[in-house]
Write a protein that holds these residues in place. Structure first.
Motif, mmCIF file in Angstrom:
data_model
loop_
_atom_site.group_PDB
_atom_site.id
_atom_site.type_symbol
_atom_site.label_atom_id
_atom_site.label_comp_id
_atom_site.label_asym_id
_atom_site.label_seq_id
_atom_site.Cartn_x
_atom_site.Cartn_y
_atom_site.Cartn_z
ATOM 1 N N LYS A 63 0.710 -0.964 -0.255
ATOM 2 C CA LYS A 63 0.123 0.209 -0.146
ATOM 3 C C LYS A 63 0.610 1.698 -0.133
ATOM 4 C CE LYS A 63 -2.148 -1.159 3.520
ATOM 5 N NZ LYS A 63 -3.048 -0.785 4.681
ATOM 6 N N LEU A 75 -6.914 0.172 -2.021
ATOM 7 C CA LEU A 75 -6.188 1.793 -2.160
ATOM 8 C C LEU A 75 -6.517 2.455 -3.516
ATOM 9 C CD1 LEU A 75 -5.287 3.690 0.005
ATOM 10 C CD2 LEU A 75 -2.396 3.101 -0.690
ATOM 11 N N ALA A 124 -3.372 -3.373 -1.028
ATOM 12 C CA ALA A 124 -3.350 -2.805 -1.949
ATOM 13 C C ALA A 124 -4.308 -1.756 -3.121
ATOM 14 C CB ALA A 124 -1.896 -3.121 -2.691
#
Length: 259
Positions: free
Chosen positions: A72, A105, A102
């Motif tokens: 991330k 996000l 990840a």
């Protein structure tokens, strides 16, 4: 050549191939430096720029040539650079995949996450990304269409409300000439105003919508114009007129060459 340079070169070649087939004013650069609003120059592994129907698109591609999944932190750093550059789409291509979280996000920042095997699909993926470039907001006016779009935290996400055709699983996006008629679609569909909102499609958004519609048609869906004559009762049934990507582009989209 170092392995990471070879990976960037492979990605650049894919975009160069796209550049030879789509749009105008193409530019594909490797290891580009782009100045942000802050005055800082940001390094971009592969930079892709082109014109499509009078709209200028810019794409920044981050190439992660590592056996370890992208975390991330790297996604957040890329999102920061994209935000400073402004008006640019973001794509990450990773050989090692992505760590848990990840993708969430990346979705918040509209960043597309790919792996090398996804590159042949870039035409479809880019069309989806392009629909985000000129997203209308609550102040946008329909030129000439209004529609219903998905919202997140009050902002348009690029998703369109679609209805299933009776007796089929095919979904069609309604286009209307009147804002009040689009609001009627919201009411009749009992749509949550926190998740959906009426938006006008100005010229740039309509051009981007054509790209979205082209992808939807390949999946068996499409668009339909819903129309009511001026003297019709408020509860009258809409007249439904299906419209194809080609018809929409030919009859309603104004390009730079036709101005």
């Amino acid at each position: 050549m170092e392995d990471w340079r070879q990976f960037e070169e492979e990605v650049r070649h894919v975009y160069q191939a796209l550049a030879s087939q789509k749009g105008e004013g193409m530019l594909v650069a490797q290891n580009a430096r782009i100045k942000g609003h802050s005055g800082t120059f940001h390094q971009v592994d592969v930079y892709y720029e082109f014109d499509r129907d009078g709209v200028r698109y810019r794409v920044a591609i981050e190439c992660a040539d590592t056996k370890l999944p992208v975390d991330k932190g790297r996604i957040g750093d890329f999102a920061f650079r994209l935000n400073d550059i402004g008006n640019i789409l973001g794509v990450v291509v990773s050989r090692g995949g992505y760590q848990l979280g990840a993708d969430t996000l990346a979705g918040q920042y509209g960043i597309e996450l790919l792996q090398p095997q996804d590159l042949p699909l870039m035409g479809t993926l880019l069309a989806k990304q392009m629909s985000i470039v000129s997203l209308p907001d609550e102040t946008s006016l329909g030129q000439p269409f209004w529609t219903v779009m998905a919202l997140h935290d009050g902002k348009t996400t690029g998703g369109y409300y679609a209805t299933e055709q009776p007796g089929t699983t095919r979904r069609h996006i309604p286009l209307l000439y009147s804002k009040s008629h689009a609001e009627r679609i919201m009411r009749e569909g009992r749509l949550d105003p926190h998740q959906w909102g009426v938006r006008g499609l100005p010229g740039s958004a309509l051009r981007a919508f054509v790209q979205t519609l082209d992808v939807l048609e390949k999946q068996g869906g499409g668009a339909v114009i819903l129309f009511l004559p001026p003297a019709a009762r408020g509860d009258a049934d809409f007249i439904a007129i299906p419209i194809t990507t080609e018809q929409l582009a030919d009859q309603y989209v104004v390009t730079t060459s036709s101005r």
